[in-house]
Design an enzyme around this catalytic site. Structure first.
Site, PDB file in Angstrom:
ATOM      1  N   GLY A 135      -4.418 -28.574   3.815  1.00 38.14           N
ATOM      2  CA  GLY A 135      -3.548 -29.605   3.281  1.00 38.14           C
ATOM      3  C   GLY A 135      -2.123 -29.395   3.750  1.00 38.14           C
ATOM      4  O   GLY A 135      -1.818 -28.408   4.413  1.00 38.14           O
ATOM      5  N   HIS A 162      -2.326 -52.972  -0.728  1.00 36.82           N
ATOM      6  CA  HIS A 162      -3.290 -52.782   0.353  1.00 36.82           C
ATOM      7  C   HIS A 162      -4.535 -52.042  -0.163  1.00 36.82           C
ATOM      8  O   HIS A 162      -5.661 -52.513  -0.010  1.00 36.82           O
ATOM      9  CB  HIS A 162      -2.625 -52.000   1.493  1.00 36.82           C
ATOM     10  CG  HIS A 162      -3.507 -51.736   2.671  1.00 36.82           C
ATOM     11  ND1 HIS A 162      -3.402 -52.441   3.845  1.00 36.82           N
ATOM     12  CD2 HIS A 162      -4.532 -50.860   2.845  1.00 36.82           C
ATOM     13  CE1 HIS A 162      -4.321 -51.994   4.698  1.00 36.82           C
ATOM     14  NE2 HIS A 162      -5.017 -51.031   4.108  1.00 36.82           N
ATOM     15  N   GLU A 163      -4.309 -50.926  -0.832  1.00 32.62           N
ATOM     16  CA  GLU A 163      -5.451 -50.145  -1.323  1.00 32.62           C
ATOM     17  C   GLU A 163      -6.175 -50.876  -2.447  1.00 32.62           C
ATOM     18  O   GLU A 163      -7.404 -50.817  -2.536  1.00 32.62           O
ATOM     19  CB  GLU A 163      -4.997 -48.761  -1.801  1.00 32.62           C
ATOM     20  CG  GLU A 163      -4.453 -47.861  -0.694  1.00 32.62           C
ATOM     21  CD  GLU A 163      -5.391 -47.673   0.486  1.00 32.62           C
ATOM     22  OE1 GLU A 163      -6.624 -47.692   0.292  1.00 32.62           O
ATOM     23  OE2 GLU A 163      -4.886 -47.547   1.621  1.00 32.62           O
ATOM     24  N   PRO A 185       1.851 -28.636   4.218  1.00 34.58           N
ATOM     25  CA  PRO A 185       2.605 -27.426   3.885  1.00 34.58           C
ATOM     26  C   PRO A 185       3.257 -27.565   2.504  1.00 34.58           C
ATOM     27  O   PRO A 185       3.626 -28.668   2.103  1.00 34.58           O
ATOM     28  CB  PRO A 185       3.687 -27.362   4.953  1.00 34.58           C
ATOM     29  CG  PRO A 185       3.354 -28.369   5.976  1.00 34.58           C
ATOM     30  CD  PRO A 185       2.354 -29.306   5.420  1.00 34.58           C
TER      31      PRO A 185
HETATM   32  P1  ADP Z   1       1.514 -23.523   1.067  1.00 32.79           P
HETATM   33  O1  ADP Z   1       0.879 -22.169   1.137  1.00 32.79           O
HETATM   34  O2  ADP Z   1       0.544 -24.620   0.777  1.00 32.79           O
HETATM   35  O3  ADP Z   1       2.394 -23.874   2.216  1.00 32.79           O
HETATM   36  P2  ADP Z   1       2.937 -22.312  -1.094  1.00 32.79           P
HETATM   37  O4  ADP Z   1       1.823 -21.843  -1.948  1.00 32.79           O
HETATM   38  O5  ADP Z   1       3.588 -21.298  -0.229  1.00 32.79           O
HETATM   39  O6  ADP Z   1       2.471 -23.534  -0.208  1.00 32.79           O
HETATM   40  O7  ADP Z   1       4.016 -23.015  -2.030  1.00 32.79           O
HETATM   41  C1  ADP Z   1       5.378 -22.728  -1.926  1.00 32.79           C
HETATM   42  C2  ADP Z   1       6.054 -22.800  -3.282  1.00 32.79           C
HETATM   43  O8  ADP Z   1       6.016 -24.131  -3.798  1.00 32.79           O
HETATM   44  C3  ADP Z   1       5.350 -21.970  -4.337  1.00 32.79           C
HETATM   45  O9  ADP Z   1       5.808 -20.662  -4.327  1.00 32.79           O
HETATM   46  C4  ADP Z   1       5.716 -22.697  -5.615  1.00 32.79           C
HETATM   47  O10 ADP Z   1       6.989 -22.322  -6.074  1.00 32.79           O
HETATM   48  C5  ADP Z   1       5.804 -24.133  -5.192  1.00 32.79           C
HETATM   49  N1  ADP Z   1       4.556 -24.866  -5.463  1.00 32.79           N
HETATM   50  C6  ADP Z   1       3.765 -25.456  -4.538  1.00 32.79           C
HETATM   51  N2  ADP Z   1       2.711 -26.064  -5.130  1.00 32.79           N
HETATM   52  C7  ADP Z   1       2.816 -25.829  -6.444  1.00 32.79           C
HETATM   53  C8  ADP Z   1       2.026 -26.181  -7.594  1.00 32.79           C
HETATM   54  N3  ADP Z   1       0.915 -26.909  -7.469  1.00 32.79           N
HETATM   55  N4  ADP Z   1       2.435 -25.771  -8.796  1.00 32.79           N
HETATM   56  C9  ADP Z   1       3.562 -25.046  -8.925  1.00 32.79           C
HETATM   57  N5  ADP Z   1       4.347 -24.678  -7.901  1.00 32.79           N
HETATM   58  C10 ADP Z   1       4.003 -25.063  -6.675  1.00 32.79           C
HETATM   59 ZN    ZN Z   2      -6.605 -49.962   4.687  1.00 34.47          ZN
END
Ligand code: ADP
Ligand code: ZN
Length: 579
Positions: free
Chosen positions: A189, A412-413, A191
């Site tokens: 998914g 649209h959706e 970043p």
């Molecule tokens: P990815 O690994 O998907 O790039 P991370 O896990 O490193 O993302 O997320 C970076 C920061 O964003 C986390 O340390 C947190 O602070 C915040 N964060 C991201 N998603 C969430 C979530 N679902 N709930 C709470 N905090 C989140």
């Molecule tokens: Zn469509």
């Protein structure tokens, strides 16, 4: 301990530099002038010479009584030495380098040797992985452990990962039934959606150590080092019995092989990838080690990674919808003083924000509040932080999208969803969302088609209508001039079905029951009439779709507006709105 080890390498570097400096300085001091042989005989005749150093080289070195030193040509005659000795001059046969030169030279040599030995052993052991490896042992330090409460939203992903936690906690329970624990899980998914966070939470919930490594660590290392790091990582994890191994950016090593054509780095990636695959097949499924990998794009990965027994569980981590965003915002506000914040409203304004971006929004607000010496974070701070966050990102980024675009996507959706519910009730619409996917769609409508061996003519026509429903809704609501490019994927789908109906399934007029691909070389002459018929078919179906939506405009509005508010709607919510 590892830090000290790392610093040892400084010692030979310093000694090498110091000895080099000494050598250069002393050689400057002792530059010897060269004089002609006749000047030497003059000195000889006037008894000025104290010592002569003669060896097999072309020069000999003369020291005078007054301390001066110079060199002159060595005549290589046997009589010279005797003559000098008869004159009472000391003759030395061999140049012995002064200690001031040999000692630093020796030290330099030793230092270089030590440096080489250190570098080679480091590369061999993959030792640097120890320094770049992120390890947290949640089995010992329960307080630092993250758990699923630290991850807001992502309910489906959490549920799927809960299985793994249970496997790690109660392996006997599953062993009794002969169930295998998944060895590898891929989280994919956008970043910042919390993939790392989820992996840590799995380790935290299960109370096992967490080892992390990033695929990008392998990109610029010598051949063999990446593979050694992987082996080292697994060895360490296994020594603990149970562990979660996290590999971030797995695409850096596991990119589909045909995709990377840039020569030398290939070897390294392949070796690293192979080491990973070998290690993964090397442990038993019930040993209690689970490998969690993260990537932004699942479709880029080498299929070898996705085979059963490797990373066979794939979990999509989506951008948060409005409810999830509300939870994430609340979570990050938990330990921060705030007053009168309308969290729901912040959530609504931050569509397309990832969890990481929401975290940074809240953090930015806290910084602003601190600068203001304010007692609380207020909605003004959030407002300013919001502008900062948005202005800091390029326009093309999704979070910059306007409310107007959101409305367009909603209609649209809703168009797709409503047509599907009206014409194909057997294909359940399980979810409609205006949160974009990693594959680039602006939103999507998820239907679960009924299992069927054959598709009938009327079904295919209705399928085309569902595809056209998005564009039709845009036209009804915004006018013919305001339709968007959002339908591009839909149009290839409808064109595809229509073409197949006419050219392959024997459902058209132009070819009747002739299957075009079997006609061979005559193929081209049928091109135009087939396209004409295809166009007529699709256009007719489009008109019917527009009509159907107009007849059900109330339902269309209901779904679209609810979608604008909630961003994601599920089956039972949709059923209520469609009546
Ligand atoms: P990815 O690994 O998907 O790039 P991370 O896990 O490193 O993302 O997320 C970076 C920061 O964003 C986390 O340390 C947190 O602070 C915040 N964060 C991201 N998603 C969430 C979530 N679902 N709930 C709470 N905090 C989140
Ligand atoms: Zn469509």
């Amino acid at each position: 301990m590892n830090k000290i080890k790392k610093h040892y390498i400084i010692i030979p570097i310093i000694t090498a530099i110091l000895s080099l400096i000494v050598i250069v300085m002393t050689s400057f001091n002792t530059t010897i002038v060269d004089k002609s042989y006749s000047l030497f005989t003059e000195d000889l005749n006037s008894n000025n010479i104290s010592t002569v150093i003669i060896d097999t080289s072309s020069k000999m070195i003369i020291s005078l009584n007054n301390g001066d030193t110079y060199s002159t040509d060595n005549p290589h005659t046997d009589t010279l030495k005797e003559k000098l000795l008869l004159n009472g001059i000391e003759v030395k046969d061999q140049v012995r380098a002064p200690l001031s030169k040999t000692i630093p030279a020796g030290i330099l040599g030793l230092s270089l040797l030590a440096l080489m030995v250190m570098l080679v052993s480091k590369a061999k052991s993959g030792g640097s992985s120890i320094t770049s490896m992120d390890m947290e042992d949640f089995s010992k330090n329960k307080k630092a452990a993250l758990n699923f409460h630290a991850v807001a939203g992502n309910e489906e992903a959490k549920e799927s990962l809960m299985d793994i936690v249970d496997f790690l906690k109660n392996p006997e329970k599953y062993q009794k039934y002969g169930a295998r624990m998944p060895k590898g899980v891929i989280l994919y998914g956008d970043p910042g959606t919390g993939k790392t966070l989820l992996a840590k939470a799995v380790a935290g919930e299960a109370g096992v150590p967490f080892y992390a490594l990033s695929g990008s660590d392998f990109v610029q290392v010598y051949v063999g080092v990446g593979a050694a790091r992987v082996r080292n990582l697994f060895k360490k994890a296994k020594s603990h019995g149970q562990a979660v191994i996290f590999i971030d950016e797995i695409d850096a090593i596991g990119k589909a092989r045909s995709n990377n054509k840039n020569g030398s780095s290939n070897d390294e990636k392949d070796q690293t990838l192979n080491a990973l695959l070998t290690e993964m097949s090397g442990f038993e499924q019930n040993e209690g080690i689970v490998v969690i990998a993260a990537t932004n794009r699942l479709d880029m990965l080498d299929t070898a990674l996705l085979r059963p027994g490797r990373f066979d569980r794939h979990i999509e981590i989506e951008l948060p919808d409005v409810n999830a965003r509300e939870k994430i915002i609340s979570l990050h506000l938990e330990n921060k003083p705030h007053e009168n914040l309308d969290i729901r409203d912040i959530a609504r304004k931050t569509i397309y924000f990832s969890g990481a971006k929401l975290e940074s929004l809240i953090n930015e607000s806290a910084i602003l509040a601190a600068k203001d010496n304010s007692d609380f974070i207020t909605s003004e701070h959030i407002e300013s932080a919001y502008s900062i966050t948005l202005a800091g990102h390029e326009k093309k980024e999704r979070s910059y999208l306007k409310e107007e675009d959101k409305l367009l996507t909603s209609y649209h959706e809703a168009g797709h969803g409503l047509i599907s519910m009206l014409l194909l009730p057997q294909d359940k619409v399980s979810k409609i969302t205006i949160i974009p996917t990693t594959k680039g769609a602006g939103g999507y409508t998820l239907t679960i088609p009924e299992d069927s061996r054959y598709h009938r003519l009327d079904y295919l026509k209705n399928k085309i209508k569902v595809s056209l429903g998005g564009r039709a809704a845009e036209e009804i609501i915004f006018g013919k001039d305001k339709v968007s490019t959002g339908a591009v994927g839909d149009l290839s789908q409808s064109t595809d079905i229509a073409l197949k109906m006419i050219t392959e399934y024997g459902m058209g007029e132009t070819l009747g029951l002739i299957k075009l691909s079997s006609v061979g070389s005559l193929y081209s002459s049928y091109g135009n009439p087939v396209i004409d018929e295809c166009k007529t078919l699709v256009n007719t179906l489009y008109e019917e779709t527009v009509e159907l939506l107009q007849e059900n405009k109330n339902s269309l509005d209901n779904i679209a507006l609810e979608l604008l508010d909630k961003e994601t709607l599920y089956e039972d919510q949709l059923n209520k709105l469609a009546i």
